[in-house]
Design a protein around this motif. Structure first.
Motif, mmCIF file in Angstrom:
data_model
loop_
_atom_site.group_PDB
_atom_site.id
_atom_site.type_symbol
_atom_site.label_atom_id
_atom_site.label_comp_id
_atom_site.label_asym_id
_atom_site.label_seq_id
_atom_site.Cartn_x
_atom_site.Cartn_y
_atom_site.Cartn_z
ATOM 1 N N LEU A 122 -34.980 40.372 -6.765
ATOM 2 C CA LEU A 122 -34.565 41.731 -6.409
ATOM 3 C C LEU A 122 -33.678 42.347 -7.489
ATOM 4 N N ALA A 123 -32.790 41.524 -8.061
ATOM 5 C CA ALA A 123 -31.813 42.031 -9.024
ATOM 6 C C ALA A 123 -32.432 42.371 -10.375
ATOM 7 N N TYR A 124 -33.512 41.646 -10.740
ATOM 8 C CA TYR A 124 -34.144 41.840 -12.050
ATOM 9 C C TYR A 124 -35.609 42.239 -11.882
ATOM 10 N N PRO A 125 -35.865 43.438 -11.361
ATOM 11 C CA PRO A 125 -37.254 43.866 -11.143
ATOM 12 C C PRO A 125 -37.931 44.203 -12.471
ATOM 13 N N PRO A 126 -39.252 44.355 -12.477
ATOM 14 C CA PRO A 126 -39.929 44.806 -13.698
ATOM 15 C C PRO A 126 -39.294 46.088 -14.221
ATOM 16 N N GLY A 127 -39.074 46.143 -15.519
ATOM 17 C CA GLY A 127 -38.413 47.282 -16.132
ATOM 18 C C GLY A 127 -36.943 47.050 -16.410
ATOM 19 N N HIS A 128 -36.338 46.057 -15.733
ATOM 20 C CA HIS A 128 -34.944 45.713 -15.999
ATOM 21 C C HIS A 128 -34.859 44.994 -17.341
ATOM 22 N N THR A 129 -33.758 45.192 -18.071
ATOM 23 C CA THR A 129 -33.615 44.570 -19.391
ATOM 24 C C THR A 129 -33.673 43.045 -19.334
ATOM 25 N N ASP A 130 -33.316 42.441 -18.197
ATOM 26 C CA ASP A 130 -33.317 40.984 -18.081
ATOM 27 C C ASP A 130 -34.436 40.465 -17.177
ATOM 28 N N VAL A 227 -24.605 39.511 -22.674
ATOM 29 C CA VAL A 227 -25.272 40.612 -21.988
ATOM 30 C C VAL A 227 -26.328 41.190 -22.914
ATOM 31 N N THR A 228 -27.464 41.550 -22.351
ATOM 32 C CA THR A 228 -28.559 42.106 -23.125
ATOM 33 C C THR A 228 -28.297 43.558 -23.474
ATOM 34 N N GLU A 229 -28.647 43.952 -24.695
ATOM 35 C CA GLU A 229 -28.542 45.345 -25.110
ATOM 36 C C GLU A 229 -29.281 46.241 -24.119
ATOM 37 N N GLY A 230 -28.630 47.312 -23.682
ATOM 38 C CA GLY A 230 -29.245 48.242 -22.744
ATOM 39 C C GLY A 230 -28.933 47.955 -21.293
ATOM 40 N N ASN A 231 -28.296 46.820 -21.006
ATOM 41 C CA ASN A 231 -27.928 46.498 -19.624
ATOM 42 C C ASN A 231 -26.660 47.268 -19.257
ATOM 43 N N ALA A 232 -26.726 48.043 -18.179
ATOM 44 C CA ALA A 232 -25.582 48.852 -17.757
ATOM 45 C C ALA A 232 -24.365 48.000 -17.418
ATOM 46 N N VAL A 236 -19.392 47.461 -17.358
ATOM 47 C CA VAL A 236 -18.569 46.797 -16.348
ATOM 48 C C VAL A 236 -17.704 45.725 -17.011
ATOM 49 N N TYR A 237 -18.310 44.936 -17.905
ATOM 50 C CA TYR A 237 -17.548 43.878 -18.563
ATOM 51 C C TYR A 237 -16.422 44.458 -19.403
ATOM 52 N N ARG A 238 -16.675 45.583 -20.045
ATOM 53 C CA ARG A 238 -15.606 46.211 -20.821
ATOM 54 C C ARG A 238 -14.462 46.660 -19.901
ATOM 55 N N ARG A 239 -14.823 47.193 -18.740
ATOM 56 C CA ARG A 239 -13.770 47.615 -17.799
ATOM 57 C C ARG A 239 -12.950 46.424 -17.302
ATOM 58 N N LEU A 240 -13.579 45.256 -17.267
ATOM 59 C CA LEU A 240 -12.878 44.047 -16.827
ATOM 60 C C LEU A 240 -12.088 43.399 -17.959
ATOM 61 N N ALA A 241 -12.014 44.089 -19.109
ATOM 62 C CA ALA A 241 -11.214 43.662 -20.271
ATOM 63 C C ALA A 241 -11.892 42.598 -21.122
ATOM 64 N N PHE A 242 -13.193 42.367 -20.915
ATOM 65 C CA PHE A 242 -13.930 41.509 -21.847
ATOM 66 C C PHE A 242 -14.052 42.246 -23.183
#
Length: 258
Positions: A122-130, A227-232, A236-242
């Motif tokens: 469900l989380a990685y449907p066709p068309g998702h970067t991953d 994280v894969t390029e193009g993954n939204a 989120v990771y940047r907001r979490l200070a990564f």
């Protein structure tokens, strides 16, 4: 990602032209590859000696030269790492957190690899970067290897977590210990995904914050992920200070017909 194995080199007429870290995943991988000679000597040697391998490198010139020689793109990814010595841990979420009807139960992973795989589809449907597969059985094999520690490294049960809503798993975060030294080694977010229903927005970030709390209390120094390029999720990771450490492209070296 390599897991602490020793570097290897490929040679042409006794001269080392490329060094890399060998890593076995879906297929043999030459990770962190670095050219040691002019590309007109490196590229033919790679095509001959690493045929059928994945090759991962930060060197854009090397990547472009190999793509021009017939290699194909597999993944463009970014390594992010969080310094736990300077990050303030958040409090652990409690049962009942979340929106929507019913209770959200948050805790360690006790779901089967098959149940996790159903969610990953469900989380990685066709068309998702991953997106990789539409077969839960295939996804379950890889998830089982993460949970038994045979793919990335030892499974860390305490910081790993899941969220159950109305009796169904809706988010998961799997933490393993990658070989080597931080930021590429150490505690590692191997998987984090959720049901794409908007009601569950933010649960992945919450599970990462939960992992940060547990790891900080255990005096771990970092938490890293790719994280894969193009993954939204990158935002989120940047907001979490990564913080971004490096970017790499992974390519498939062709098997040339004779």
């Amino acid at each position: 990602m390599a897991t602490g194995t020793e570097q290897r080199r490929i040679f042409v007429d006794g001269e080392a032209v490329l060094e890399y870290l060998p890593f076995e995943q879906q297929q043999p991988t030459a990770d962190d590859a670095r050219a040691l000679a002019p590309l007109d000597r490196v590229v033919p040697a790679v095509l001959e000696q690493l045929a059928g391998h994945w090759l991962s490198t930060e060197d854009d010139r090397l990547t472009d030269a190999l793509l021009g020689a017939g290699a194909t793109m597999v993944r463009h990814s970014h390594l992010y790492s969080l310094d736990l010595s300077t990050s303030l841990p958040t409090s652990l979420p409690q049962d009942g957190t979340g929106s929507g009807t019913g209770r959200f139960q948050i805790g360690g992973i006790d779901s089967s690899a098959h149940d996790l795989a159903e969610l990953s589809i469900l989380a990685y449907p066709p068309g998702h970067t991953d997106h990789e597969t539409v077969e839960a059985s295939e996804a379950a094999v890889d998830l089982a290897k993460l949970l038994d520690g045979s793919m990335v490294g030892p499974y860390l049960a305490a910081p790993s977590g899941q969220v159950i809503h109305d009796g169904r798993i809706v988010a998961v975060c799997i933490i393993n210990r990658m070989g080597g030294t931080p930021p590429a080694g150490g505690p590692w977010v191997s998987e984090v995904f959720r049901d794409p229903d908007l009601r569950y927005r933010g649960l992945g970030a919450m599970l990462i914050q939960r992992a940060v709390t547990v790891l900080s209390c255990d005096d771990e120094g970092s938490l890293s992920l790719v994280v894969t390029e193009g993954n939204a999720a990158e935002a989120v990771y940047r907001r979490l200070a990564f913080r971004k450490v490096w970017s790499r492209r992974k390519i498939l070296i062709p098997v040339l017909s004779t």
